[in-house]
Design a protein around this motif. Structure first.
Motif, PDB file in Angstrom:
ATOM      1  N   MET A 102      -0.462 -14.401 149.739  1.00  0.00           N
ATOM      2  CA  MET A 102      -0.926 -14.344 151.139  1.00  0.00           C
ATOM      3  C   MET A 102      -0.608 -12.602 151.641  1.00  0.00           C
ATOM      4  O   MET A 102       0.404 -11.999 151.543  1.00  0.00           O
ATOM      5  N   ILE A 103      -2.344 -11.910 151.471  1.00  0.00           N
ATOM      6  CA  ILE A 103      -2.312 -10.606 152.369  1.00  0.00           C
ATOM      7  C   ILE A 103      -2.038 -10.404 153.277  1.00  0.00           C
ATOM      8  O   ILE A 103      -2.545 -11.293 154.450  1.00  0.00           O
ATOM      9  N   ILE A 104      -1.106  -9.125 154.108  1.00  0.00           N
ATOM     10  CA  ILE A 104      -1.094  -9.000 155.327  1.00  0.00           C
ATOM     11  C   ILE A 104      -2.556  -9.384 156.216  1.00  0.00           C
ATOM     12  O   ILE A 104      -2.620  -9.302 157.651  1.00  0.00           O
ATOM     13  N   GLU A 105      -3.787  -8.730 155.472  1.00  0.00           N
ATOM     14  CA  GLU A 105      -5.451  -8.340 156.151  1.00  0.00           C
ATOM     15  C   GLU A 105      -5.193 -10.365 156.863  1.00  0.00           C
ATOM     16  O   GLU A 105      -6.044  -9.791 157.609  1.00  0.00           O
ATOM     17  N   GLN A 106      -4.884 -11.039 156.152  1.00  0.00           N
ATOM     18  CA  GLN A 106      -5.381 -12.289 156.774  1.00  0.00           C
ATOM     19  C   GLN A 106      -3.911 -12.615 157.689  1.00  0.00           C
ATOM     20  O   GLN A 106      -4.435 -13.979 158.880  1.00  0.00           O
ATOM     21  N   TYR A 107      -3.608 -11.826 157.865  1.00  0.00           N
ATOM     22  CA  TYR A 107      -2.568 -12.129 159.689  1.00  0.00           C
ATOM     23  C   TYR A 107      -2.798 -10.861 160.763  1.00  0.00           C
ATOM     24  O   TYR A 107      -1.980 -10.810 161.192  1.00  0.00           O
ATOM     25  N   GLY A 108      -4.190  -9.970 160.237  1.00  0.00           N
ATOM     26  CA  GLY A 108      -4.331  -8.665 161.676  1.00  0.00           C
ATOM     27  C   GLY A 108      -4.322  -7.896 160.837  1.00  0.00           C
ATOM     28  O   GLY A 108      -4.683  -7.192 161.885  1.00  0.00           O
ATOM     29  N   TRP A 109      -3.674  -6.949 159.670  1.00  0.00           N
ATOM     30  CA  TRP A 109      -3.930  -5.971 159.614  1.00  0.00           C
ATOM     31  C   TRP A 109      -5.446  -5.309 158.955  1.00  0.00           C
ATOM     32  O   TRP A 109      -6.047  -5.869 158.528  1.00  0.00           O
ATOM     33  N   ASN A 110      -5.293  -4.481 160.136  1.00  0.00           N
ATOM     34  CA  ASN A 110      -6.945  -3.225 160.252  1.00  0.00           C
ATOM     35  C   ASN A 110      -6.572  -2.129 159.766  1.00  0.00           C
ATOM     36  O   ASN A 110      -5.659  -1.988 159.803  1.00  0.00           O
ATOM     37  N   GLU A 111      -7.878  -1.316 159.957  1.00  0.00           N
ATOM     38  CA  GLU A 111      -7.810  -0.035 159.973  1.00  0.00           C
ATOM     39  C   GLU A 111      -7.072   0.069 161.078  1.00  0.00           C
ATOM     40  O   GLU A 111      -6.165   2.034 160.937  1.00  0.00           O
ATOM     41  N   ASN A 112      -6.734  -0.123 162.393  1.00  0.00           N
ATOM     42  CA  ASN A 112      -6.318   0.504 163.442  1.00  0.00           C
ATOM     43  C   ASN A 112      -5.126   0.157 162.892  1.00  0.00           C
ATOM     44  O   ASN A 112      -4.387   1.521 163.371  1.00  0.00           O
ATOM     45  N   TRP A 113      -4.331  -0.654 162.796  1.00  0.00           N
ATOM     46  CA  TRP A 113      -2.936  -0.355 162.127  1.00  0.00           C
ATOM     47  C   TRP A 113      -2.841   0.198 161.746  1.00  0.00           C
ATOM     48  O   TRP A 113      -1.549   0.742 161.569  1.00  0.00           O
ATOM     49  N   GLN A 114      -3.297   0.156 160.305  1.00  0.00           N
ATOM     50  CA  GLN A 114      -3.363   1.597 159.613  1.00  0.00           C
ATOM     51  C   GLN A 114      -3.008   2.623 160.053  1.00  0.00           C
ATOM     52  O   GLN A 114      -2.138   3.917 159.815  1.00  0.00           O
ATOM     53  N   VAL A 115      -4.016   3.052 160.426  1.00  0.00           N
ATOM     54  CA  VAL A 115      -4.398   4.333 161.509  1.00  0.00           C
ATOM     55  C   VAL A 115      -2.864   4.749 161.740  1.00  0.00           C
ATOM     56  O   VAL A 115      -1.589   5.752 161.804  1.00  0.00           O
TER      57      VAL A 115
ATOM     58  N   GLY B 176       4.470 -11.139 150.747  1.00  0.00           N
ATOM     59  CA  GLY B 176       4.690 -12.292 150.934  1.00  0.00           C
ATOM     60  C   GLY B 176       5.904 -12.760 152.207  1.00  0.00           C
ATOM     61  O   GLY B 176       5.832 -11.720 152.796  1.00  0.00           O
ATOM     62  N   GLU B 177       6.143 -14.141 152.212  1.00  0.00           N
ATOM     63  CA  GLU B 177       6.870 -13.744 153.902  1.00  0.00           C
ATOM     64  C   GLU B 177       8.478 -13.815 152.716  1.00  0.00           C
ATOM     65  O   GLU B 177       8.741 -14.210 151.378  1.00  0.00           O
ATOM     66  N   THR B 178       9.360 -13.231 153.898  1.00  0.00           N
ATOM     67  CA  THR B 178      10.666 -13.274 153.793  1.00  0.00           C
ATOM     68  C   THR B 178      10.843 -13.569 154.862  1.00  0.00           C
ATOM     69  O   THR B 178      10.568 -13.717 155.958  1.00  0.00           O
ATOM     70  N   TRP B 179      12.166 -13.084 155.363  1.00  0.00           N
ATOM     71  CA  TRP B 179      13.333 -12.956 156.383  1.00  0.00           C
ATOM     72  C   TRP B 179      14.295 -11.926 156.654  1.00  0.00           C
ATOM     73  O   TRP B 179      14.116 -11.546 155.515  1.00  0.00           O
ATOM     74  N   GLY B 180      13.769 -11.249 157.742  1.00  0.00           N
ATOM     75  CA  GLY B 180      13.904 -10.323 158.386  1.00  0.00           C
ATOM     76  C   GLY B 180      15.176 -10.437 159.874  1.00  0.00           C
ATOM     77  O   GLY B 180      15.044 -11.991 160.775  1.00  0.00           O
ATOM     78  N   GLU B 181      16.138  -9.589 159.624  1.00  0.00           N
ATOM     79  CA  GLU B 181      17.155  -9.301 160.902  1.00  0.00           C
ATOM     80  C   GLU B 181      16.895  -7.468 161.365  1.00  0.00           C
ATOM     81  O   GLU B 181      16.846  -6.752 160.679  1.00  0.00           O
ATOM     82  N   LEU B 182      17.704  -7.469 162.446  1.00  0.00           N
ATOM     83  CA  LEU B 182      17.315  -6.176 162.788  1.00  0.00           C
ATOM     84  C   LEU B 182      18.122  -5.148 162.373  1.00  0.00           C
ATOM     85  O   LEU B 182      19.421  -5.883 161.742  1.00  0.00           O
ATOM     86  N   SER B 183      17.594  -4.214 161.888  1.00  0.00           N
ATOM     87  CA  SER B 183      19.223  -3.414 162.171  1.00  0.00           C
ATOM     88  C   SER B 183      20.774  -2.728 162.716  1.00  0.00           C
ATOM     89  O   SER B 183      19.884  -3.210 164.246  1.00  0.00           O
ATOM     90  N   GLY B 184      21.817  -2.084 162.184  1.00  0.00           N
ATOM     91  CA  GLY B 184      22.228  -2.211 163.876  1.00  0.00           C
ATOM     92  C   GLY B 184      22.178  -1.148 164.438  1.00  0.00           C
ATOM     93  O   GLY B 184      21.892  -1.218 165.600  1.00  0.00           O
ATOM     94  N   LYS B 185      21.603  -0.628 163.831  1.00  0.00           N
ATOM     95  CA  LYS B 185      21.195   1.329 164.835  1.00  0.00           C
ATOM     96  C   LYS B 185      19.255   0.320 165.667  1.00  0.00           C
ATOM     97  O   LYS B 185      20.153   1.069 166.776  1.00  0.00           O
TER      98      LYS B 185
END
Length: 365
Positions: free
Chosen positions: A1-14, A50-59
């Protein structure tokens, strides 16, 4: 599933292109992703791959100065992919377009982000014994402060014999805000919600426990995505079915965010939401004899005159006063805590405007 389906658009790209320029100077590779699930210490993130799990960097974790800077459901984040895309490290947040927030429960003076980058906020209230106009007025303040457009959903219309009366009551308390009565059981009212859930649009649901938010998610999606529970028969109060914040894509292409129910709503900072939620009182106040009128006992008070004439409901004015005092007290308390923190750090000068953790990181490149 592409991120455009989750709201990515030209404004976010800028916005992203400006960040990438800084990152390339530091030879760091990042990819954009959106937080689709908030599980506390870990996040579910949707990326182009695609989908993945994320966590904060230490920094990032150590650079955050308050809870409002932590990633939240709906945020667009910069990721470093690891383990072939099975895991990601979150290095920063893109600037938010809207932020739905409240004060954390208890006496702690901290902000809790309910959801971010939301276009429309569905304020959900059930048409049963839990129906409460005064509570909805508080939710409207949160909505107007967020930058999202509020829409009131009155659920379980099939259980209410006097639905028209309650709809009219809610419309009087929320002038200019769309109010829709719906019934997931009967399938009534779905077509009225289609303009809010079209492709590229993000909506979030908020309301008290048992008002039918998870049922709304299942109904609008056409499948069972969230568990639901019956409310208590004695007082129509619900249980916390949803325990975390999660995002789903709807058949029409819109994105919907379900959030845990709220036993109480403690408001965070007021950024004009009070005047917008109580616009009728603000308009009347402009006609008061004194500019600093408290609308309690002053002569020439247009607000009190409206109450006496029946134009304004007294309970609405009382809720306005109570909420106004609450916000003022909270603002003064927050300012006292800030001054105390500055004093304890041995600083005597006026603190400079606080930068976000992302802005601080960019300056280091």
């Amino acid at each position: 599933m592409i991120i455009e389906q989750y709201g990515w658009n030209e404004n976010w790209q800028v916005k992203w292109n400006g960040i990438i320029h800084n990152q390339e100077r530091a030879h760091n590779k990042r990819v954009p992703g959106r937080i689709t699930g908030d599980f506390g210490s870990k996040y579910r993130v949707m990326t182009e791959a695609g989908e993945t799990w994320g966590e904060l960097s230490g920094k990032l974790r150590h650079s955050v100065t308050d809870s409002g800077e932590l990633p939240a459901i709906g945020d667009w984040v910069a990721l470093a992919m690891q383990d072939g895309g099975e895991h990601a490290v979150i290095h920063g947040l893109l600037p938010r377009q809207s932020v739905i927030s409240r004060k954390v429960a208890g006496n702690t003076q901290a902000e809790q982000i309910v959801a971010s980058n939301v276009d429309t906020l569905f304020l959900v209230s059930a048409l049963n014994d839990d129906f409460n106009v005064r509570r909805m007025e508080r939710y409207l303040i949160m909505a107007w402060n967020s930058g999202a457009s509020p829409v009131i959903l009155l659920t379980k219309a099939d259980l209410c014999p006097d639905a028209d009366t309650r709809i009219a009551e809610m419309e009087r308390a929320a002038p200019g805000v769309p109010v829709h009565a719906v019934s997931a059981l009967l399938g009534d009212g779905r077509e009225e919600l289609l303009p809010y859930i079209r492709s590229g649009q993000t909506v979030a649901l908020t309301g008290s426990s048992g008002c039918g938010k998870s049922t709304m998610v299942n109904w609008l999606s056409g499948q069972t995505l969230q568990l639901t529970q019956d409310v208590r028969e004695g007082d129509s109060r619900g249980r916390h079915t949803t325990t975390h914040r999660e995002m789903f894509v709807l058949p029409e292409g819109g994105i919907i965010v379900d959030t845990p129910g709220m036993r109480e709503l403690q408001l965070w900072e007021d950024e004009g939401g009070l005047d917008l939620a109580f616009g009728d009182i603000s308009s009347l106040a402009a006609e008061c004899r004194y500019s600093d009128c408290s609308h309690e006992r002053e002569e020439g008070c247009a607000v009190l005159a409206a109450v006496f004439s029946g134009q304004l409901e007294e309970k609405r004015l009382m809720n306005f006063r109570k909420t106004q005092k609450e916000l003022r007290f909270q603002s003064s308390k927050e300012q006292r805590q800030k001054r105390k923190a500055v004093a304890s750090a041995g600083k005597t000068s006026t603190p400079r405007p606080r930068k976000t953790s992302w802005e601080r990181q960019l300056e280091e490149y």
